[in-house]
Write a protein that holds these residues in place. Structure first.
Motif, short mmCIF file in Angstrom:
data_model
loop_
_atom_site.label_atom_id
_atom_site.label_comp_id
_atom_site.label_asym_id
_atom_site.label_seq_id
_atom_site.Cartn_x
_atom_site.Cartn_y
_atom_site.Cartn_z
N SER A 11 49.96 48.62 46.50
CA SER A 11 50.18 48.35 47.92
C SER A 11 49.19 47.28 48.35
O SER A 11 48.27 46.93 47.61
N GLY A 12 49.40 46.76 49.55
CA GLY A 12 48.46 45.74 50.01
C GLY A 12 49.03 44.88 51.11
O GLY A 12 49.88 45.31 51.90
N VAL A 13 48.58 43.63 51.15
CA VAL A 13 48.97 42.67 52.18
C VAL A 13 49.24 41.32 51.55
O VAL A 13 48.43 40.84 50.74
N PHE A 14 50.35 40.71 51.92
CA PHE A 14 50.64 39.32 51.55
C PHE A 14 50.21 38.41 52.70
O PHE A 14 50.43 38.73 53.87
N PHE A 15 49.62 37.25 52.36
CA PHE A 15 49.28 36.23 53.35
C PHE A 15 50.01 34.94 52.99
O PHE A 15 50.10 34.58 51.81
N ASN A 16 50.51 34.23 54.01
CA ASN A 16 51.11 32.94 53.73
C ASN A 16 50.04 31.85 53.76
O ASN A 16 48.86 32.13 54.00
N ASN A 17 50.45 30.62 53.53
CA ASN A 17 49.46 29.55 53.35
C ASN A 17 48.84 29.04 54.65
O ASN A 17 48.07 28.07 54.63
N SER A 18 49.13 29.69 55.78
CA SER A 18 48.42 29.32 57.01
C SER A 18 47.04 29.97 57.06
O SER A 18 46.21 29.60 57.89
N ILE A 19 46.79 30.92 56.14
CA ILE A 19 45.49 31.58 56.06
C ILE A 19 44.62 30.83 55.05
O ILE A 19 45.03 30.62 53.91
N HIS A 20 43.44 30.45 55.46
CA HIS A 20 42.53 29.70 54.60
C HIS A 20 41.59 30.67 53.89
O HIS A 20 40.80 31.38 54.54
N ALA A 21 41.68 30.71 52.57
CA ALA A 21 40.85 31.62 51.79
C ALA A 21 40.61 31.04 50.41
O ALA A 21 41.42 30.27 49.88
N ILE A 22 39.48 31.41 49.82
CA ILE A 22 39.21 31.10 48.42
C ILE A 22 38.78 32.38 47.72
O ILE A 22 38.28 33.31 48.36
N THR A 23 38.98 32.43 46.41
CA THR A 23 38.59 33.61 45.65
C THR A 23 37.83 33.19 44.39
O THR A 23 37.92 32.04 43.94
N GLY A 24 37.09 34.13 43.83
CA GLY A 24 36.38 33.88 42.58
C GLY A 24 36.06 35.18 41.88
O GLY A 24 36.07 36.26 42.49
N LEU A 25 35.77 35.09 40.59
CA LEU A 25 35.50 36.26 39.76
C LEU A 25 34.18 36.09 39.04
O LEU A 25 33.86 35.01 38.55
N THR A 26 33.40 37.17 38.98
CA THR A 26 32.15 37.16 38.23
C THR A 26 32.18 38.25 37.16
O THR A 26 32.62 39.37 37.41
N GLN A 27 31.75 37.88 35.97
CA GLN A 27 31.74 38.81 34.85
C GLN A 27 30.42 39.59 34.84
O GLN A 27 29.37 39.07 35.22
#
Length: 390
Positions: free
Chosen positions: A194-210
């Motif tokens: 479950s969750g939330v979808f966002f369209n491209n009007s939302i400005h976000a960045i993501t990243g992963l750390t090991q």
């Protein structure tokens, strides 16, 4: 001066009574902006049975209809207490509730849950929920925030299928709990995802750390059956393990549990990305290794170690990278970290979350300690996944 949208507020409480915790959350949030339209809730598993009551209470008091969230053995937040004072907190093995309220442009997001549908090719994952089908007809869900039920053995396949089918970049984590495993998709549910979808009007960045560091060279599995690895580079797998971890650890293999893991390079990655899996057992009679992943002959493999120094170094690398990618200051964040990180890896006093606080100050942020972390289209372990809205 007109403030930019989205705007966010976050608060937490460690009250042992769920209704008092919710009241403290509301005090910490203060007045909500009229544009507020999405809430995110994370609770420790002490409150797993109370999640429906918590959701109903917060829905009623805030007037917000759209909610997502889940349960964690631990939760984390950079948020306000009932007095409005900000701090970074990690709560484990005790009552805990954290909430973030966001203001997003109308129509820019859609809460969803997953089900199953029967097709000519067999049973496939279906995205369901009120208004989901209509929203997907007119929106490209470029970012998906997801929570998953770890009891579903095929969850890695469902995650990759969802990402590929909708061309969506996914971030999130699997529910962790010693009891019930509920999620929130405007109501309490126990669906696979479950969750939330966002369209491209939302400005976000993501990243992963090991949380691990490779040791030894990249090698090749030369004989295996399901989760059992017999030979690596044509030699007994145990011999290769001992060679790569060194003589000191090889003398007493009982000491490598929780310290030495198996790593698998991610094919096609433009970085040194890899998946970490647990080493479950060693068979000294034939030199084979049993791990928590089905493997095949010809698959690349290496061993890695988990330690505080490596985890801190890579988390700081992630923050440097995201700072360089941000066009302006972030307004809020979501952070999903592994149960094997947090106080187990960084130490007490909410040290992992305080590293984020040192970088972002009083920026609202919530998240939980997961049973597996999702980044892009894969299920990881021993990682932290950070999403920043700006």
């Amino acid at each position: 001066m007109i403030q930019d949208v989205p705007r966010f507020k976050a608060a937490f409480s460690s009250s042992p009574d769920w209704s008092k915790a919710c009241a403290e959350i509301l005090n910490g949030l203060g007045d909500l902006p009229p544009e507020a339209n999405l809430g995110c809730i994370y609770v420790t598993d002490v409150f797993a049975d109370d999640l429906s009551s918590i959701l109903t209470f917060l829905k009623t008091k805030t007037g917000l209809d759209n909610w997502t969230g889940t349960v964690g053995i631990g939760i984390g937040a950079n948020a306000a207490n009932q007095l409005g004072r900000f701090s970074a907190v990690e709560l484990y093995d005790e009552p805990g509730v954290s909430v973030m309220i966001g203001s997003f442009p109308s129509g820019s997001f859609q809460v969803f849950e997953s089900g199953q549908m029967e097709t000519d090719e067999g049973i496939k994952l279906a995205v369901t929920g009120e208004g989901v089908e209509k929203w997907l007809e007119t929106n490209d869900p470029y970012l998906g925030l997801i929570h998953g039920d770890p009891r579903h053995y095929d969850l890695p396949l469902q995650i990759s299928s969802l990402s590929a089918g909708l061309e969506t970049y996914l971030v999130g984590g699997l529910t962790s709990s010693r009891g019930e495993l509920p999620q929130i998709a405007n109501h309490v549910t126990d669906c696979p995802l479950s969750g939330v979808f966002f369209n491209n009007s939302i400005h976000a960045i993501t990243g992963l750390t090991q949380g691990c560091t490779p040791i030894g060279p990249k090698r090749t599995i030369t004989s295996a059956d399901e989760q059992q690895i017999y030979t690596i580079d044509g030699r007994p797998a145990l011999d290769i393990l001992k060679e790569d971890i060194g003589e000191l650890l090889s003398r007493d293999l009982s000491k490598i549990g929780g310290y030495i893991f198996v790593g698998f390079p991610v094919e096609g990655s433009d970085s040194d990305d890899y998946l970490v899996r647990n080493l479950m057992s060693i068979d000294t009679s034939d030199g084979s290794l049993n791990i928590t992943e089905e493997v095949m002959t010809g698959q690349p493999i290496f061993f890695c170690r988990r330690d505080n120094e490596a985890a801190r170094k890579d988390l700081n690398r992630l923050l440097d990278d995201m700072r360089a990618r941000l066009p302006r200051s972030p307004k809020a964040g979501l952070y999903y970290s592994c149960l094997g990180r947090g106080q187990a890896l960084f130490g007490p006093n909410s040290e992992e979350l305080n590293i984020l606080r040192q970088e972002f100050g009083d920026m609202p942020l919530v998240g939980f300690y997961a049973n597996g972390e999702v980044s892009h289209d894969r299920l990881y372990g021993y990682t932290g996944v950070l999403t920043l809205f700006y």
